[in-house]
Design an enzyme around this catalytic site. Structure first.
Site, short mmCIF file in Angstrom:
data_model
loop_
_atom_site.label_atom_id
_atom_site.label_comp_id
_atom_site.label_asym_id
_atom_site.label_seq_id
_atom_site.Cartn_x
_atom_site.Cartn_y
_atom_site.Cartn_z
N CYS A 119 0.82 -1.49 0.28
CA CYS A 119 0.23 0.02 0.00
C CYS A 119 0.62 1.28 0.12
O CYS A 119 0.08 2.49 -0.35
CB CYS A 119 -0.79 0.53 1.10
SG CYS A 119 -1.88 -1.42 1.58
N HIS A 252 -2.89 7.74 4.31
CA HIS A 252 -3.58 6.05 3.39
C HIS A 252 -4.37 5.76 4.41
O HIS A 252 -5.00 5.05 5.54
CB HIS A 252 -2.48 4.84 3.50
CG HIS A 252 -3.03 3.29 3.44
ND1 HIS A 252 -3.43 3.34 2.55
CD2 HIS A 252 -2.72 1.92 3.89
CE1 HIS A 252 -3.56 2.27 2.07
NE2 HIS A 252 -3.39 1.60 3.00
N ASN A 282 -10.11 0.06 1.70
CA ASN A 282 -8.83 0.50 1.67
C ASN A 282 -7.83 -0.17 -0.33
O ASN A 282 -8.53 -2.05 -0.99
CB ASN A 282 -8.09 -0.75 2.26
CG ASN A 282 -6.39 -0.61 2.57
OD1 ASN A 282 -5.27 0.04 1.50
ND2 ASN A 282 -5.59 -1.50 3.27
O1 UT7 Z 1 -2.76 -1.17 4.51
C1 UT7 Z 1 -3.01 -2.25 5.20
C2 UT7 Z 1 -3.44 -3.66 5.71
N1 UT7 Z 1 -4.49 -3.34 6.35
C3 UT7 Z 1 -4.61 -3.00 8.08
O2 UT7 Z 1 -3.98 -1.36 8.27
C4 UT7 Z 1 -5.42 -3.24 8.38
C5 UT7 Z 1 -4.88 -2.94 10.63
N2 UT7 Z 1 -6.14 -3.64 10.81
C6 UT7 Z 1 -7.14 -3.34 11.44
O3 UT7 Z 1 -7.92 -2.65 10.86
C7 UT7 Z 1 -7.93 -3.89 12.25
O4 UT7 Z 1 -7.11 -4.80 13.02
C8 UT7 Z 1 -9.37 -5.15 11.15
C9 UT7 Z 1 -10.47 -4.30 10.88
C10 UT7 Z 1 -8.52 -6.22 10.78
C11 UT7 Z 1 -9.65 -5.68 12.29
O5 UT7 Z 1 -10.34 -5.40 13.83
P1 UT7 Z 1 -10.23 -5.54 15.03
O6 UT7 Z 1 -11.17 -4.74 16.02
O7 UT7 Z 1 -8.65 -6.27 15.28
O8 UT7 Z 1 -10.88 -6.99 14.94
P2 UT7 Z 1 -10.39 -8.32 16.12
O9 UT7 Z 1 -9.24 -8.63 14.22
O10 UT7 Z 1 -9.47 -8.06 17.21
O11 UT7 Z 1 -12.01 -9.34 16.08
C12 UT7 Z 1 -12.89 -9.07 17.15
C13 UT7 Z 1 -14.09 -9.41 16.58
C14 UT7 Z 1 -12.79 -11.30 16.57
O12 UT7 Z 1 -14.42 -12.11 16.96
P3 UT7 Z 1 -13.76 -12.62 18.70
O13 UT7 Z 1 -13.05 -13.46 18.56
O14 UT7 Z 1 -13.65 -11.31 19.57
O15 UT7 Z 1 -15.15 -13.48 19.30
C15 UT7 Z 1 -13.50 -11.91 14.24
O16 UT7 Z 1 -13.70 -13.20 14.64
O17 UT7 Z 1 -14.35 -9.96 15.26
C16 UT7 Z 1 -14.55 -10.39 14.88
N3 UT7 Z 1 -14.64 -10.23 12.94
C17 UT7 Z 1 -15.77 -10.11 12.61
N4 UT7 Z 1 -17.14 -10.03 12.80
C18 UT7 Z 1 -17.85 -9.73 11.70
C19 UT7 Z 1 -12.99 -10.10 12.36
N5 UT7 Z 1 -13.82 -9.92 10.83
C20 UT7 Z 1 -15.06 -9.99 10.82
C21 UT7 Z 1 -16.02 -9.67 10.36
N6 UT7 Z 1 -17.18 -8.97 10.82
N7 UT7 Z 1 -15.96 -9.03 9.16
#
Ligand code: UT7
Length: 334
Positions: A119, A252, A282
């Site tokens: 990115c 970004h 993104n």
């Molecule tokens: O260009 C660079 C590329 N990437 C980035 O910049 C991404 C950086 N990371 C992020 O933006 C965040 O970490 C995410 C948006 C990917 C995830 O958000 P988070 O607040 O860190 O969520 P998490 O991974 O801690 O997941 C929380 C919960 C989990 O469930 P449990 O384990 O708490 O029961 C996930 O399974 O949310 C669940 N989950 C979802 N639920 C509904 C993960 N994805 C989804 C989804 N819909 N799409």
């Protein structure tokens, strides 16, 4: 790498962008994977994204963006010295998408190559183009940043599929008498590279045949919140500027929570921060030029504006540039 501008002054004389027609909303995604508009919008700020059609490849998004940027700059493609396409989803590994784009544009005298920095690709490519023009190697360079990440996603993986969208942006860099780029900061931390990768896309064999983008979201989030701040502070420092001097912060567009964190930590008031991740998700290398185009089209980006751009992404990589905007760039969306 941290450096103030050196050599000839260089500026952006043209800006263009292009996104595919198909809009996919969070509700559309909720029909494909176990997710909801509520989860996606509160955790990421994304409401919809564009998705390329089956017959659209990276060069098909790059071309209209490039044509618009060239038209705005008043530059004939035949006078370009180089075409750089920053992408991790080229039409194919080779020939380079830049060579395809250069041919379609009629840039017969241009060097043409692709650049891979995730990115952050647009920031890396702009820095290279800058140094070619500043050093006198080139007079006119076209930079395209863009990706079709929807093509390399596992559409059953809700943790990645909700985040990304497709799009491309292009800029023309030329020498100028006043204003233009003031400094750059680029970096990479390969030790964290496996946190965000595309297995099976190169010469490394993956035993179980994986071939979709994988990401450790929490680790990338921590990395992002750190470098978005440190990179911006570094480039401001080397240019002798403070946050108060900046008219527009163009980060970004990965997640509105990352943007809000960086803006708050740096001390940017909301009205100086460009956010369009809600509409595009993104778009990887396309994200910063798409945000610039939005800013220009809403009259927030004007000649004389001091603009701070910071990207981060796969590699893991990051990069910032500071520029005093010199040209009117409204009407960038092609
Ligand atoms: O260009 C660079 C590329 N990437 C980035 O910049 C991404 C950086 N990371 C992020 O933006 C965040 O970490 C995410 C948006 C990917 C995830 O958000 P988070 O607040 O860190 O969520 P998490 O991974 O801690 O997941 C929380 C919960 C989990 O469930 P449990 O384990 O708490 O029961 C996930 O399974 O949310 C669940 N989950 C979802 N639920 C509904 C993960 N994805 C989804 C989804 N819909 N799409």
């Amino acid at each position: 790498m941290l450096t103030p501008a050196k050599g000839r002054r260089v500026t952006i004389t043209g800006l263009g962008c292009h996104v595919p027609e198909q809009v996919m909303t969070n509700d559309d995604l909720a029909k494909i994977v176990d997710t909801s508009d509520e989860w996606i919008s509160t955790r990421t700020g994304i409401r919809e994204r564009r998705v390329a059609a089956d017959d659209e490849a990276m060069s098909d998004l790059a071309l209209p963006a490039a044509r618009r940027a060239l038209e705005m700059a008043g530059v004939d493609a035949s006078t370009l010295d180089a075409v750089i396409v920053a992408t991790i989803t080229p039409d194919m590994t080779f020939p380079a998408t830049a060579a395809i784009v250069a041919d379609q544009l009629g840039a017969r005298d241009a060097a043409a190559y692709d650049l891979s920095a995730g990115c952050t690709g647009f920031m890396y490519a702009v820095t290279q183009a800058y140094s070619m023009v500043a050093g006198g190697l080139a007079d006119r360079v076209l930079v395209v940043g863009g990706d079709i990440l929807t093509r390399v996603l596992d559409w059953s993986d809700r943790s990645t599929v909700v985040l990304f969208g497709d799009g491309a942006g292009a800029v023309v860099l030329e020498a100028t008498d006043a204003g233009g780029f003031l400094g750059f900061e680029l970096g990479a931390d390969g030790a964290g590279g496996m946190e965000l990768m595309l297995p099976g896309s190169g010469s490394r064999l993956f035993p179980n045949g994986e071939k979709f983008l994988t990401m450790n979201g929490r680790e990338v989030f921590k990395f992002a919140t750190r470098v978005m701040v440190s990179s911006a502070e570094a480039v401001l420092g080397v240019c002798g500027k403070t946050v108060d001097d900046i008219d527009l912060y163009v980060p970004h567009q990965a997640n509105v929570r990352i943007i809000d964190h960086a803006a708050k930590k740096l001390g940017f008031p909301e009205e100086k921060v460009i956010v369009n991740v809600n509409r595009y998700g993104n778009t990887s290398s396309g994200s910063i030029p798409l945000a610039l185009a939005d800013a220009a089209d809403s009259s927030r980006l004007q000649p004389g504006s001091l603009v701070l751009m910071t990207g981060m992404g796969a590699g893991l990589t990051w990069g910032s540039a500071l520029i005093e905007w010199t040209h009117s760039t409204t009407g960038a969306v092609a």
